[in-house]
Scaffold this motif. Structure first.
Motif, PDB file in Angstrom:
ATOM      1  N   GLY A  24       0.823  -1.216   0.000  1.00  0.00           N
ATOM      2  CA  GLY A  24       0.000   0.000   0.000  1.00  0.00           C
ATOM      3  C   GLY A  24       0.852   1.259   0.000  1.00  0.00           C
ATOM      4  O   GLY A  24       0.557   2.227  -0.712  1.00  0.00           O
ATOM      5  N   LEU A  25       1.923   1.238   0.788  1.00  0.00           N
ATOM      6  CA  LEU A  25       2.824   2.396   0.830  1.00  0.00           C
ATOM      7  C   LEU A  25       3.528   2.600  -0.511  1.00  0.00           C
ATOM      8  O   LEU A  25       3.716   3.738  -0.954  1.00  0.00           O
ATOM      9  CB  LEU A  25       3.856   2.233   1.949  1.00  0.00           C
ATOM     10  CG  LEU A  25       3.303   2.311   3.370  1.00  0.00           C
ATOM     11  CD1 LEU A  25       4.377   1.931   4.384  1.00  0.00           C
ATOM     12  CD2 LEU A  25       2.745   3.696   3.664  1.00  0.00           C
TER      13      LEU A  25
ATOM     14  N   CYS B  78       4.221   5.824  -5.290  1.00  0.00           N
ATOM     15  CA  CYS B  78       4.236   5.864  -6.755  1.00  0.00           C
ATOM     16  C   CYS B  78       3.195   6.852  -7.278  1.00  0.00           C
ATOM     17  O   CYS B  78       3.471   7.607  -8.218  1.00  0.00           O
ATOM     18  CB  CYS B  78       3.968   4.477  -7.340  1.00  0.00           C
ATOM     19  SG  CYS B  78       5.434   3.429  -7.368  1.00  0.00           S
ATOM     20  N   THR B  79       2.029   6.862  -6.685  1.00  0.00           N
ATOM     21  CA  THR B  79       0.978   7.788  -7.121  1.00  0.00           C
ATOM     22  C   THR B  79       1.458   9.227  -6.975  1.00  0.00           C
ATOM     23  O   THR B  79       1.307  10.040  -7.895  1.00  0.00           O
ATOM     24  CB  THR B  79      -0.322   7.554  -6.322  1.00  0.00           C
ATOM     25  OG1 THR B  79      -0.745   6.203  -6.522  1.00  0.00           O
ATOM     26  CG2 THR B  79      -1.426   8.498  -6.759  1.00  0.00           C
TER      27      THR B  79
ATOM     28  N   CYS C 158      -0.173  10.369 -16.941  1.00  0.00           N
ATOM     29  CA  CYS C 158      -0.656   9.104 -16.377  1.00  0.00           C
ATOM     30  C   CYS C 158      -2.068   9.246 -15.789  1.00  0.00           C
ATOM     31  O   CYS C 158      -2.705   8.248 -15.484  1.00  0.00           O
ATOM     32  CB  CYS C 158       0.291   8.613 -15.282  1.00  0.00           C
ATOM     33  SG  CYS C 158       1.733   7.753 -15.922  1.00  0.00           S
ATOM     34  N   PHE C 159      -2.527  10.482 -15.632  1.00  0.00           N
ATOM     35  CA  PHE C 159      -3.814  10.686 -14.962  1.00  0.00           C
ATOM     36  C   PHE C 159      -4.920  11.088 -15.936  1.00  0.00           C
ATOM     37  O   PHE C 159      -5.913  11.682 -15.542  1.00  0.00           O
ATOM     38  CB  PHE C 159      -3.642  11.697 -13.817  1.00  0.00           C
ATOM     39  CG  PHE C 159      -2.761  11.143 -12.729  1.00  0.00           C
ATOM     40  CD1 PHE C 159      -3.298  10.434 -11.669  1.00  0.00           C
ATOM     41  CD2 PHE C 159      -1.383  11.277 -12.799  1.00  0.00           C
ATOM     42  CE1 PHE C 159      -2.486   9.891 -10.682  1.00  0.00           C
ATOM     43  CE2 PHE C 159      -0.558  10.732 -11.823  1.00  0.00           C
ATOM     44  CZ  PHE C 159      -1.114  10.038 -10.763  1.00  0.00           C
TER      45      PHE C 159
ATOM     46  N   CYS D 242       5.070   1.418 -11.885  1.00  0.00           N
ATOM     47  CA  CYS D 242       5.972   2.090 -10.948  1.00  0.00           C
ATOM     48  C   CYS D 242       6.243   1.199  -9.733  1.00  0.00           C
ATOM     49  O   CYS D 242       7.379   1.082  -9.289  1.00  0.00           O
ATOM     50  CB  CYS D 242       5.359   3.420 -10.504  1.00  0.00           C
ATOM     51  SG  CYS D 242       6.242   4.240  -9.161  1.00  0.00           S
ATOM     52  N   VAL D 243       5.203   0.542  -9.211  1.00  0.00           N
ATOM     53  CA  VAL D 243       5.346  -0.323  -8.036  1.00  0.00           C
ATOM     54  C   VAL D 243       6.345  -1.438  -8.329  1.00  0.00           C
ATOM     55  O   VAL D 243       7.244  -1.711  -7.526  1.00  0.00           O
ATOM     56  CB  VAL D 243       3.979  -0.914  -7.604  1.00  0.00           C
ATOM     57  CG1 VAL D 243       4.157  -2.047  -6.608  1.00  0.00           C
ATOM     58  CG2 VAL D 243       3.094   0.174  -7.010  1.00  0.00           C
TER      59      VAL D 243
END
Length: 136
Positions: free
Chosen positions: A57-58, A63-64, A74-75, A88-89
């Motif tokens: 979750g972190l 990444c967000t 990306c949004f 990214c994760v």
């Protein structure tokens, strides 16, 4: 020991005491069993336990935030955002699970999501084991 005479049969007191002790002992045993079962069900998660979920979750959160600053494109929509965050994760896990078939707008793929999280947890576990080896 008759009723209504106001006298009690002395054997009744012993029976009641034995029955009460039996109930108390069974209660203690069942409480221990429940506590043990609860601790086993928590530990059954093993390396995937809450800390791995928290760490995943972190990673998603960081990444967000990073993508908001570095890659506003990306949004554009939910699918693009999710693909960017997942990549990214873990670029490796993303490539394995979504690389040939990225998420599309409106798609909810529970199976691939589960596979991805499992892959990331594996990476986190390996990273944790590696860092433990270097500490020894």
């Amino acid at each position: 020991g008759g009723r209504g005479t106001g006298r009690r049969d002395p054997r009744c007191g012993r029976c009641c005491a034995v029955a009460l002790m039996t109930i108390v002992i069974l209660g203690v045993i069942s409480d221990r069993g429940l506590a043990e079962a609860a601790s086993k069900s928590k530990s059954k998660k093993g390396p995937r336990g809450p800390s791995m979920d928290r760490e995943y979750g972190l990673l998603r959160e960081s990444c967000t935030e990073k993508l908001k600053q570095d890659s506003p494109s990306c949004f554009e929509n939910d699918a693009t955002r999710e693909n960017c965050v997942l990549e990214c994760v873990s670029p490796t896990c993303y490539d394995q699970i979504y690389g040939k078939d990225p998420l599309e707008e409106g798609e909810l793929d529970v199976t691939r999501g589960r596979l991805f999280r499992g892959c990331v947890r594996g990476e986190l576990k390996n990273k944790a084991e590696d860092s433990n080896k270097t500490e020894l």
